[in-house]
Design an enzyme around this catalytic site. Structure first.
Site, PDB file in Angstrom:
ATOM      1  N   CYS A 114     -10.472  -3.241  -4.596  1.00 14.38           N
ATOM      2  CA  CYS A 114      -9.496  -4.384  -5.074  1.00 14.38           C
ATOM      3  C   CYS A 114     -10.110  -5.613  -5.465  1.00 14.38           C
ATOM      4  CB  CYS A 114      -8.495  -4.566  -3.829  1.00 14.38           C
ATOM      5  SG  CYS A 114      -7.207  -3.281  -3.501  1.00 14.38           S
ATOM      6  N   GLU A 163       0.298   5.254   0.521  1.00 12.68           N
ATOM      7  CA  GLU A 163      -0.670   6.237   1.077  1.00 12.68           C
ATOM      8  C   GLU A 163      -0.288   7.773   0.611  1.00 12.68           C
ATOM      9  OE1 GLU A 163      -1.199   5.435   5.347  1.00 12.68           O
ATOM     10  OE2 GLU A 163      -2.344   3.735   4.670  1.00 12.68           O
ATOM     11  N   CYS A 174     -10.484  -4.496   0.172  1.00 10.51           N
ATOM     12  CA  CYS A 174     -11.457  -3.494   0.040  1.00 10.51           C
ATOM     13  C   CYS A 174     -12.243  -4.091  -1.297  1.00 10.51           C
ATOM     14  CB  CYS A 174     -10.966  -1.979   0.044  1.00 10.51           C
ATOM     15  SG  CYS A 174     -10.216  -1.515  -1.642  1.00 10.51           S
ATOM     16  N   GLU A 217      -3.137  -4.542  -3.268  1.00  7.44           N
ATOM     17  CA  GLU A 217      -3.327  -5.553  -4.205  1.00  7.44           C
ATOM     18  C   GLU A 217      -3.173  -4.790  -5.646  1.00  7.44           C
ATOM     19  OE1 GLU A 217      -4.690  -4.939  -1.335  1.00  7.44           O
ATOM     20  OE2 GLU A 217      -5.997  -6.371  -0.583  1.00  7.44           O
ATOM     21  N   ASN A 264       0.773  -0.941  -0.093  1.00  2.88           N
ATOM     22  CA  ASN A 264       0.081  -0.163   0.060  1.00  2.88           C
ATOM     23  C   ASN A 264       0.991   1.297   0.029  1.00  2.88           C
ATOM     24  OD1 ASN A 264       0.630  -0.795   2.684  1.00  2.88           O
ATOM     25  ND2 ASN A 264      -0.969   0.382   3.599  1.00  2.88           N
ATOM     26  N   CYS A 286      -4.059   0.526  -2.558  1.00  3.48           N
ATOM     27  CA  CYS A 286      -3.968  -0.513  -1.834  1.00  3.48           C
ATOM     28  C   CYS A 286      -2.895  -1.439  -2.263  1.00  3.48           C
ATOM     29  CB  CYS A 286      -5.000  -1.423  -1.694  1.00  3.48           C
ATOM     30  SG  CYS A 286      -6.561  -0.601  -1.064  1.00  3.48           S
TER      31      CYS A 286
HETATM   32  N1  THU Z   1      -5.354  -1.647   2.459  1.00  4.45           N
HETATM   33  C1  THU Z   1      -4.841  -2.439   1.545  1.00  4.45           C
HETATM   34  O1  THU Z   1      -3.532  -2.082   1.010  1.00  4.45           O
HETATM   35  N2  THU Z   1      -5.187  -3.490   1.154  1.00  4.45           N
HETATM   36  C2  THU Z   1      -6.406  -4.154   1.773  1.00  4.45           C
HETATM   37  O2  THU Z   1      -6.763  -5.143   1.319  1.00  4.45           O
HETATM   38  C3  THU Z   1      -7.037  -3.209   2.796  1.00  4.45           C
HETATM   39  C4  THU Z   1      -6.464  -1.708   2.932  1.00  4.45           C
HETATM   40  C5  THU Z   1      -4.476  -0.420   2.815  1.00  4.45           C
HETATM   41  C6  THU Z   1      -5.100   0.943   2.445  1.00  4.45           C
HETATM   42  C7  THU Z   1      -4.527   1.921   3.350  1.00  4.45           C
HETATM   43  O3  THU Z   1      -3.306   2.272   3.016  1.00  4.45           O
HETATM   44  C8  THU Z   1      -4.378   1.074   4.680  1.00  4.45           C
HETATM   45  O4  THU Z   1      -4.373  -0.406   4.261  1.00  4.45           O
HETATM   46  C9  THU Z   1      -5.589   1.334   5.757  1.00  4.45           C
HETATM   47  O5  THU Z   1      -6.846   1.174   5.109  1.00  4.45           O
END
Ligand code: THU
Length: 141
Positions: A91, A46, A88, A57, A44, A55
């Site tokens: 994804c 941010e 999420c 994925e 991920n 994310c």
């Molecule tokens: N996140 C992912 O990278 N993958 C997931 O399957 C769920 C959420 C990340 C997005 C964000 O950077 C952090 O987790 C918190 O939501």
């Protein structure tokens, strides 16, 4: 899990260390396996403008497609915390684009040595939107 499944989960666990997640402090790694056995990684990423975060994925999918690979058999997702994190909705939709039969391994920070859920992309997104008829309504397949 087979040794090859464990390898994928452990690759996701290791790449999670590279996560850029200073806002949530929730690190996620993803490892995609392609049809030839290759592995494509993502974390991920941010942003100070929170809504721009991506994310793990989707990072992995974007990297693989950019490298000319789009035939996937499995993805492992490994996040901080003991409990496996479900992907999420965004994804799930993106995984469906590359195959409803793709195996999805969900693990927590203990990787393959902790609890691992095994599903398919289709399990995670029933009644998915996968195609459309230009100018018309969505047709069932
Ligand atoms: N996140 C992912 O990278 N993958 C997931 O399957 C769920 C959420 C990340 C997005 C964000 O950077 C952090 O987790 C918190 O939501």
């Amino acid at each position: 899990m087979t040794a090859i499944d464990r390898e994928l989960v452990e690759a996701a666990r290791a790449v999670r260390e590279r996560s850029h997640s200073p806002y949530s402090r929730f690190r996620v790694g993803a490892a995609l396996r392609d049809a030839a056995g290759g592995i494509h990684l993502g974390t991920n990423v941010e942003n100070a403008s929170f809504g721009l975060s991506i994310c793990a994925e989707r990072t992995a999918i974007g990297r693989a497609v950019t490298d000319g690979v789009r035939d996937f058999t499995a993805i492992a997702v490994c996040a901080d915390g003991h409990v496996p994190t479900p992907p999420c909705g965004a994804c799930r939709q993106v995984l469906m684009e590359f195959g409803p039969g793709m195996t999805v391994y969900l693990a927590g920070e203990q990787g393959a040595d902790g609890p691992v859920k095994v599903l398919t992309a289709a399990d995670l997104l029933p009644e998915a939107f996968t195609s459309f008829t230009p100018g018309g309504a969505t047709e069932p397949k």
